[in-house]
Motif scaffolding. Sequence first.
Motif, short mmCIF file in Angstrom:
data_model
loop_
_atom_site.label_atom_id
_atom_site.label_comp_id
_atom_site.label_asym_id
_atom_site.label_seq_id
_atom_site.Cartn_x
_atom_site.Cartn_y
_atom_site.Cartn_z
N ARG A 1 -1.50 8.62 0.65
CA ARG A 1 -1.22 7.38 1.39
C ARG A 1 -0.43 7.71 2.65
N THR A 2 -0.81 7.05 3.73
CA THR A 2 -0.21 7.40 5.01
C THR A 2 0.36 6.17 5.71
N GLU A 3 1.37 6.42 6.50
CA GLU A 3 1.91 5.36 7.36
C GLU A 3 2.26 5.97 8.70
N ARG A 4 1.61 5.43 9.71
CA ARG A 4 1.92 5.90 11.07
C ARG A 4 3.17 5.19 11.54
N TYR B 1 0.82 -1.21 0.00
CA TYR B 1 0.00 0.00 0.00
C TYR B 1 0.85 1.26 0.00
N PHE B 2 1.74 1.37 0.96
CA PHE B 2 2.59 2.57 1.08
C PHE B 2 3.84 2.36 0.22
N GLU C 1 -2.17 12.51 10.68
CA GLU C 1 -3.60 12.88 10.64
C GLU C 1 -3.75 14.33 10.19
#
Lengths: 94, 225
Positions: free
Chosen positions: B216-219, B83-84, B199
């Motif tokens: 697209r995000t990744e914490r 995904y990322f 966020e």
Amino acid sequence: MAIDMNWELMLDGNAVGGLLIEIFGQDLTALWSTCPDCGRQGELATLRAFTHAPGVVLRCPACDAVLLRIAKTTRGVRYDVRLVTKDGFPQASR
Amino acid sequence: MKSFTLALPRWMPHRAGQHYDIRLTAEDGYRAQRSYSIASAPQREGEIDLTVELVENGEVSTFLHQSAVAGDRFEVRGPIGGYFVWEAAQGGPLLLVGGGSGVVPLMSMLRHRAAAKANVPARLLYSSRSYDDIIYRDELEGLAARGDGFELFHTLTRSQPAGWKGYARRIDDRMLGDVSRVFGAKAMTFICGPTALVENAANALTNLGLRPERIRTERFGPSGT
């Protein structure tokens, strides 16, 4: 959700990609699914992941519904899937 | 912050943005496992670089920083993540937003872009506490100096050296507007950092009109499974 320690430690579905490979034998981070409660759709990697507990919980980022729970016990892996996928969720490979 | 090179006996090319899990097993059988983003470009064959931040009381990062020596062997699983990820063939423009060690997977994308000689327009907005906390500082400057369409924007949130010309506050809506505006709504965006940064930046960019499906995000944080 309250801003608490769980929020501080929250990750996303990407972080449990390795665990899912271990259990289901494939990379599920790009798996597209729907929340049965609110209808929100997205890849598994976009779900909120809570990993600092004996088990792992994935929640819907829109409505907070619990969508996947996984616990490794001495008797094997227990899991509970609520997210809705087009072709079903894979079976555990071990 | 330390970078490690792992030689992989069963190497396979990764996609920029993916990670590996590293598992350590103590003599008594106790196991600890953590995920680390790949920092190197997929074009490098046979080995990968991981950049690891020393986490206070972190079981795995403390071992890697203080005890690991060249030649040690590790149990790893990867590459992980679908995904990322960004591949040069996906094109751009590429908007990267990172905080602290969240820059690591973004660095893999930039190294991949450079190695592929891709000239898709790319911008990195990178938040660090201080000048000395900037990871890959010299390399990023070098990439930005190539004149191949990559532009670098730093913000330093706690302290700034004399004469600092970059931003000097936490990433906010105005800063994201400044950096993203030239790309318009179609920017392919990757955001990686602590939850609050991720966020706030994702919400701000959506409000600025970027397409949510292209963000697209990744914490990034201490993980353990």
